[in-house]
Scaffold this motif. Structure first.
Motif, PDB file in Angstrom:
ATOM      1  N   THR A 150      -7.401 -12.536  10.873  1.00 17.39           N
ATOM      2  CA  THR A 150      -6.790 -11.665   9.685  1.00 17.39           C
ATOM      3  C   THR A 150      -6.057 -10.474  10.539  1.00 17.39           C
ATOM      4  O   THR A 150      -6.354  -9.429  10.595  1.00 17.39           O
ATOM      5  N   PRO A 151      -4.669 -10.623  11.117  1.00 15.56           N
ATOM      6  CA  PRO A 151      -3.752  -9.904  11.680  1.00 15.56           C
ATOM      7  C   PRO A 151      -3.368  -8.672  10.994  1.00 15.56           C
ATOM      8  O   PRO A 151      -2.932  -7.669  11.490  1.00 15.56           O
ATOM      9  N   GLU A 152      -3.132  -9.156   9.607  1.00 16.16           N
ATOM     10  CA  GLU A 152      -2.799  -7.988   8.680  1.00 16.16           C
ATOM     11  C   GLU A 152      -3.706  -7.804   7.746  1.00 16.16           C
ATOM     12  O   GLU A 152      -4.297  -8.553   7.056  1.00 16.16           O
ATOM     13  N   VAL A 153      -3.784  -6.435   7.362  1.00 19.49           N
ATOM     14  CA  VAL A 153      -4.913  -5.886   6.430  1.00 19.49           C
ATOM     15  C   VAL A 153      -4.065  -4.905   5.250  1.00 19.49           C
ATOM     16  O   VAL A 153      -3.207  -4.241   5.754  1.00 19.49           O
ATOM     17  N   HIS A 154      -4.581  -5.371   4.052  1.00 21.53           N
ATOM     18  CA  HIS A 154      -4.318  -4.676   3.005  1.00 21.53           C
ATOM     19  C   HIS A 154      -5.145  -3.999   2.225  1.00 21.53           C
ATOM     20  O   HIS A 154      -6.212  -4.548   1.737  1.00 21.53           O
ATOM     21  N   ILE A 155      -4.991  -2.842   2.157  1.00 23.87           N
ATOM     22  CA  ILE A 155      -6.327  -1.897   1.509  1.00 23.87           C
ATOM     23  C   ILE A 155      -5.808  -1.494  -0.052  1.00 23.87           C
ATOM     24  O   ILE A 155      -4.632  -1.009   0.013  1.00 23.87           O
ATOM     25  N   SER A 156      -6.836  -2.000  -0.854  1.00 27.09           N
ATOM     26  CA  SER A 156      -6.376  -1.255  -2.172  1.00 27.09           C
ATOM     27  C   SER A 156      -7.490  -0.194  -2.848  1.00 27.09           C
ATOM     28  O   SER A 156      -8.667  -0.548  -2.273  1.00 27.09           O
ATOM     29  N   ILE A 157      -6.993   0.976  -3.225  1.00 25.20           N
ATOM     30  CA  ILE A 157      -7.793   1.796  -3.942  1.00 25.20           C
ATOM     31  C   ILE A 157      -7.704   1.855  -5.206  1.00 25.20           C
ATOM     32  O   ILE A 157      -6.660   2.370  -5.531  1.00 25.20           O
ATOM     33  N   ASP A 158      -8.764   1.923  -6.114  1.00 26.08           N
ATOM     34  CA  ASP A 158      -8.747   1.659  -7.297  1.00 26.08           C
ATOM     35  C   ASP A 158      -9.651   2.766  -7.914  1.00 26.08           C
ATOM     36  O   ASP A 158     -10.769   2.725  -7.761  1.00 26.08           O
ATOM     37  N   LEU A 159      -9.170   3.725  -8.888  1.00 22.96           N
ATOM     38  CA  LEU A 159      -9.878   4.507  -9.619  1.00 22.96           C
ATOM     39  C   LEU A 159      -9.853   4.584 -10.948  1.00 22.96           C
ATOM     40  O   LEU A 159      -8.754   4.290 -11.760  1.00 22.96           O
ATOM     41  N   SER A 160     -11.265   4.419 -11.553  1.00 22.50           N
ATOM     42  CA  SER A 160     -11.248   4.263 -13.052  1.00 22.50           C
ATOM     43  C   SER A 160     -12.255   4.946 -13.578  1.00 22.50           C
ATOM     44  O   SER A 160     -13.193   5.461 -12.881  1.00 22.50           O
ATOM     45  N   TYR A 161     -12.674   5.102 -14.939  1.00 20.29           N
ATOM     46  CA  TYR A 161     -13.401   5.856 -15.630  1.00 20.29           C
ATOM     47  C   TYR A 161     -14.693   4.863 -16.032  1.00 20.29           C
ATOM     48  O   TYR A 161     -14.292   3.658 -16.383  1.00 20.29           O
ATOM     49  N   GLY A 162     -15.874   5.413 -15.573  1.00 17.84           N
ATOM     50  CA  GLY A 162     -16.898   4.514 -16.184  1.00 17.84           C
ATOM     51  C   GLY A 162     -17.634   5.385 -17.414  1.00 17.84           C
ATOM     52  O   GLY A 162     -17.164   5.921 -18.029  1.00 17.84           O
ATOM     53  N   ASP A 163     -18.807   5.187 -17.356  1.00 20.69           N
ATOM     54  CA  ASP A 163     -19.635   5.789 -18.649  1.00 20.69           C
ATOM     55  C   ASP A 163     -20.049   7.345 -18.128  1.00 20.69           C
ATOM     56  O   ASP A 163     -21.382   7.452 -17.365  1.00 20.69           O
ATOM     57  N   ASP A 164     -19.289   8.075 -18.352  1.00 19.96           N
ATOM     58  CA  ASP A 164     -19.451   9.599 -17.699  1.00 19.96           C
ATOM     59  C   ASP A 164     -19.418   9.679 -16.258  1.00 19.96           C
ATOM     60  O   ASP A 164     -19.956  10.476 -15.716  1.00 19.96           O
ATOM     61  N   ASN A 223       1.071  -1.113  14.682  1.00 21.69           N
ATOM     62  CA  ASN A 223       2.173  -1.989  14.356  1.00 21.69           C
ATOM     63  C   ASN A 223       2.666  -2.478  12.962  1.00 21.69           C
ATOM     64  O   ASN A 223       3.201  -3.475  12.933  1.00 21.69           O
ATOM     65  N   ASP A 224       2.483  -1.427  11.920  1.00 25.75           N
ATOM     66  CA  ASP A 224       2.912  -1.727  10.537  1.00 25.75           C
ATOM     67  C   ASP A 224       2.181  -3.033  10.202  1.00 25.75           C
ATOM     68  O   ASP A 224       2.419  -3.831   9.249  1.00 25.75           O
ATOM     69  N   ASN A 225       0.883  -3.325  10.724  1.00 23.75           N
ATOM     70  CA  ASN A 225       0.067  -4.332  10.218  1.00 23.75           C
ATOM     71  C   ASN A 225      -0.936  -3.789   9.061  1.00 23.75           C
ATOM     72  O   ASN A 225      -1.697  -4.526   8.522  1.00 23.75           O
ATOM     73  N   LEU A 226      -0.626  -2.589   8.673  1.00 25.16           N
ATOM     74  CA  LEU A 226      -1.630  -2.163   7.663  1.00 25.16           C
ATOM     75  C   LEU A 226      -0.795  -1.651   6.567  1.00 25.16           C
ATOM     76  O   LEU A 226       0.173  -0.752   6.733  1.00 25.16           O
ATOM     77  N   THR A 227      -1.071  -2.227   5.432  1.00 25.96           N
ATOM     78  CA  THR A 227      -0.661  -1.766   4.086  1.00 25.96           C
ATOM     79  C   THR A 227      -1.641  -1.175   2.969  1.00 25.96           C
ATOM     80  O   THR A 227      -2.898  -1.615   3.169  1.00 25.96           O
ATOM     81  N   TRP A 228      -1.293  -0.447   2.159  1.00 23.66           N
ATOM     82  CA  TRP A 228      -2.282   0.148   1.106  1.00 23.66           C
ATOM     83  C   TRP A 228      -1.574   0.137  -0.255  1.00 23.66           C
ATOM     84  O   TRP A 228      -0.364   0.813  -0.159  1.00 23.66           O
ATOM     85  N   GLU A 229      -2.343   0.470  -1.259  1.00 30.73           N
ATOM     86  CA  GLU A 229      -1.867   0.901  -2.526  1.00 30.73           C
ATOM     87  C   GLU A 229      -3.165   1.599  -3.083  1.00 30.73           C
ATOM     88  O   GLU A 229      -4.115   1.397  -2.928  1.00 30.73           O
ATOM     89  N   ILE A 230      -2.737   2.679  -3.955  1.00 27.81           N
ATOM     90  CA  ILE A 230      -3.576   3.729  -4.576  1.00 27.81           C
ATOM     91  C   ILE A 230      -3.568   3.439  -6.136  1.00 27.81           C
ATOM     92  O   ILE A 230      -2.087   3.439  -6.567  1.00 27.81           O
ATOM     93  N   ASN A 231      -4.093   2.844  -7.126  1.00 29.23           N
ATOM     94  CA  ASN A 231      -4.170   2.733  -8.396  1.00 29.23           C
ATOM     95  C   ASN A 231      -5.111   3.535  -9.296  1.00 29.23           C
ATOM     96  O   ASN A 231      -6.546   3.494  -8.773  1.00 29.23           O
ATOM     97  N   MET A 232      -4.836   4.502  -9.991  1.00 31.75           N
ATOM     98  CA  MET A 232      -5.799   5.130 -10.874  1.00 31.75           C
ATOM     99  C   MET A 232      -5.389   5.388 -12.190  1.00 31.75           C
ATOM    100  O   MET A 232      -4.013   5.390 -12.629  1.00 31.75           O
ATOM    101  N   GLU A 233      -6.500   5.738 -12.931  1.00 31.81           N
ATOM    102  CA  GLU A 233      -6.137   5.975 -14.349  1.00 31.81           C
ATOM    103  C   GLU A 233      -5.578   7.383 -14.637  1.00 31.81           C
ATOM    104  O   GLU A 233      -6.024   8.279 -13.717  1.00 31.81           O
TER     105      GLU A 233
END
Length: 631
Positions: free
Chosen positions: A532-546, A493-503
């Motif tokens: 916690t009836p609403e959950v927000h998921i964040s997906i972050d992608l970044s560079y490491g050391d190789d 029921n739209d209780n789920l949101t998300w965002e994706i951040n990447m380099e």
């Protein structure tokens, strides 16, 4: 997938790699003693040296211990013999004084029995003559006689003194309290005798023999006399016998006072009660305390004659022995080493040849020259163990060449099966959960949501089946993840949101297929709760050391400390449990494979605050896959 496995198997079985690994380990071992002991000849050399030197040192140690004990016994016996001689000499001297005291006892009895003045004067004259004779003949320091104050000779002040002056002569109280015909011995230091006729003679320390006679009825003193010996007389004897200042000999009174000693600094010193009790103990005359040996003998007056012999003195007398043992070892050691080196070199020459042949082993070679290992001019029945080992090595080389190809094929098959098994296990698990959600929607009458989920599921599997490779781009993996999130959003029921951040550009790298979905599923299924009836998921992608770092964060219910520790243990030990954390364990097992990024997963969570998943793996590109054969 095949290119990665081929490289692995090649690295495992390629002859050049075997030789490279051997040289790598040899370089590591070149630091410290490991390099030295990596050679068989050096091990043989050390074994021979140990077998030779250990007995030499043991024999040397035993010889030294036995010789030390013999030297110790000799020194102690010599000291005991000297003590016995001194004991006889001192006892004779004390007995001599006792005899003088007995004579004076008889004279005093006659003096006290005389009634007439003339008889008294005659006895006094006789006693005075005897005293002068005793003092001169027996080298006495002095003799004092104490008479009642009313006696006619009490004021003579040469040999006879009034009883009232008795307290001026430092007589111990216990001497006066225990009178009788037996002598009582005591020590007086720094005694001054102002009444001496010859002023040049001065008594400093004296050994005194005293007798006191009392009236049996009145308990008053009838008379008393003291015979003085110069204490330096005993010290001179001790110094003459024990001239070495490391050995200390002294005469000790029963109250711990040192009367005479060969060490002048100890004169008139007092011992502590602990040491005094130790010396007067009725045990053996030869005792040991700390690092000092004590020999004690009891003189006839009850005092102790003590001789102290420190262990250091005994050690000094064994220096010649120690030098002899060390010289023997130093002479025998180079000769022993030379013989051992020659023997070990001869024994290990052929073993070195065999080792060199093994180091240069080429699995794809057609043959190996074993002439240096197996003598060609000898009959097989005369071969020793090293010859047989060379023949066995030659047979092993042929066997390895024959079976190398089959081993490579089996290893390729094994690697493929392992990965396919893990990959096939997670798809039914995911499908089971989605179908369960669709069935729930149908049961609740939410047919439009169920139909939309079926549509999304169709798109999802069309996407995953189209990407048949084991490694796909991060871009495709994110597309699969978004399809899954859209299906889950329909159920909640739209209780789920998300965002994706990447380099920039990071989505071109490769990732093990179906990596993100199990973590997203956990964030949704275990994150939603009443609190916690609403959950927000964040997906972050970044560079490491190789590396590529993916962090999945949710604001769900989080985990208790016990659950977190259990999950972290599953990840650390790479456990795949079909009942708990199956999806996460499956992903962790797959991406930790060196061929799929050598990945690592870590989890941090706090109850009611959310969970954070960190996935880190090596950067892999399509170019890597295509060039595996070139590596």
């Amino acid at each position: 997938m095949q290119d990665f496995i081929d490289e692995s198997v090649f690295d495992r079985f390629c002859p050049d790699t075997i030789q490279g690994d051997f040289m790598k380990h040899s370089k590591k071992g070149s630091r410290g003693p490991r390099l030295y002991f990596s050679h068989f000849q050096n091990r043989i050399l050390c074994a021979f040296l140990l077998c030779t030197l250990i007995p030499i040192f043991i024999i040397g140690g035993i010889s030294y211990a036995v010789s030390y004990n013999i030297a110790k016994d000799k020194i102690l016996n010599a000291s005991i013999s000297a003590d016995a001689q001194l004991h006889t000499q001192f006892d004779n001297r004390l007995q001599q004084v006792e005899n003088i005291a007995d004579t004076l006892q008889y004279n005093m009895y006659n003096l006290m029995q005389a009634d007439a003045p003339m008889d008294t004067l005659a006895m006094l004259s006789e006693i005075r003559s005897n005293l002068s004779m005793f003092k001169t003949s027996f080298d006495l320091a002095y003799i004092n006689i104490f008479l009642p104050d009313e006696h006619m000779a009490s004021s003579e002040s040469l040999y006879f003194f009034p009883m009232s002056k008795l307290s001026d002569f430092q007589i111990p109280k216990e001497v006066l309290e225990n009178p009788g015909t037996s002598s009582v011995w005591f020590y007086q230091d720094l005694l001054s005798v102002p009444f001496l006729v010859n002023n040049s003679y001065h008594i400093t320390n004296s050994v005194s023999c005293c007798r006191v006679l009392k009236h049996p009825d009145t308990d008053s003193i009838k008379y008393a006399y003291i015979i003085y010996l110069d204490a330096s007389e005993f010290s001179s004897i001790l110094q003459e016998i024990f001239q070495d200042n490391q050995i200390t000999s002294y005469i000790l009174t029963d109250n711990g006072k040192i009367v005479a000693s060969n060490n002048p600094s100890l004169l008139s010193a007092s011992l502590d009660e602990e040491k005094l009790d130790f010396l007067y103990n009725k045990g053996d005359s030869l005792k040991k305390r700390a690092h000092t040996n004590y020999h004690t003998t009891t003189l006839r007056n009850g005092w102790l004659q003590v001789t102290e012999i420190p262990d250091s003195y005994i050690m000094q007398n064994t220096h010649i022995l120690i030098k002899s043992i060390l010289l023997t070892i130093l002479i025998s050691l180079p000769l022993t080493i030379l013989v051992v080196v020659l023997i070990s070199k001869n024994l290990t020459r052929r073993i070195k040849t065999l080792s060199r042949a093994m180091e240069t082993l080429q699995l794809d070679a057609s043959d190996t020259n074993m002439k240096a290992l197996v003598p060609q001019d000898r009959a097989p029945e005369t071969f020793d163990e090293i010859d047989k080992l060379g023949i066995t090595f030659e047979k092993m080389q042929h066997s390895l060449n024959d079976n190398l190809q089959s081993i490579l094929e089996l290893s390729l098959t094994e690697e493929r099966l392992k990965y396919q098994l893990l990959q096939s296990q997670i798809n039914p698990h995911f499908l089971y959960n989605i179908l369960g959600s669709i069935q729930t929607c149908q049961s609740l009458g939410k047919l439009d949501i169920a139909n939309q989920m079926l549509t999304n599921l169709t798109r999802f599997y069309r996407m995953t089946l189209r990407k048949s490779e084991d490694l796909i781009s991060i871009r495709d993996e994110l597309t699969i993840a978004q399809l899954y999130l859209e299906m889950e959003k329909l159920c909640h029921n739209d209780n789920l949101t998300w965002e994706i951040n990447m380099e920039d550009g990071i989505d071109n790298f490769l990732i093990c297929k179906f990596t993100l979905q199990p973590f997203l599923e956990n964030s949704i299924m275990h994150g939603l709760s009443q609190k916690t009836p609403e959950v927000h998921i964040s997906i972050d992608l970044s560079y490491g050391d190789d590396t590529v770092i993916i962090v999945i964060t949710d604001n769900g219910i989080g985990m208790a400390k016990e659950q977190l520790l259990e999950l972290q243990k599953t990840l650390d030990e790479k456990i795949v449990n079909y009942e708990k954390h199956f999806g996460i364990g499956n992903v962790n097992k797959r991406i930790s494979n060196p061929y799929f990024g050598n990945g690592r997963i870590s989890v941090e969570s706090c109850l009611y605050e959310g969970t954070s998943i960190t996935i880190e793996f090596d950067q892999m590109e399509k170019y890597d896959e295509e060039c595996n054969d070139c590596r």
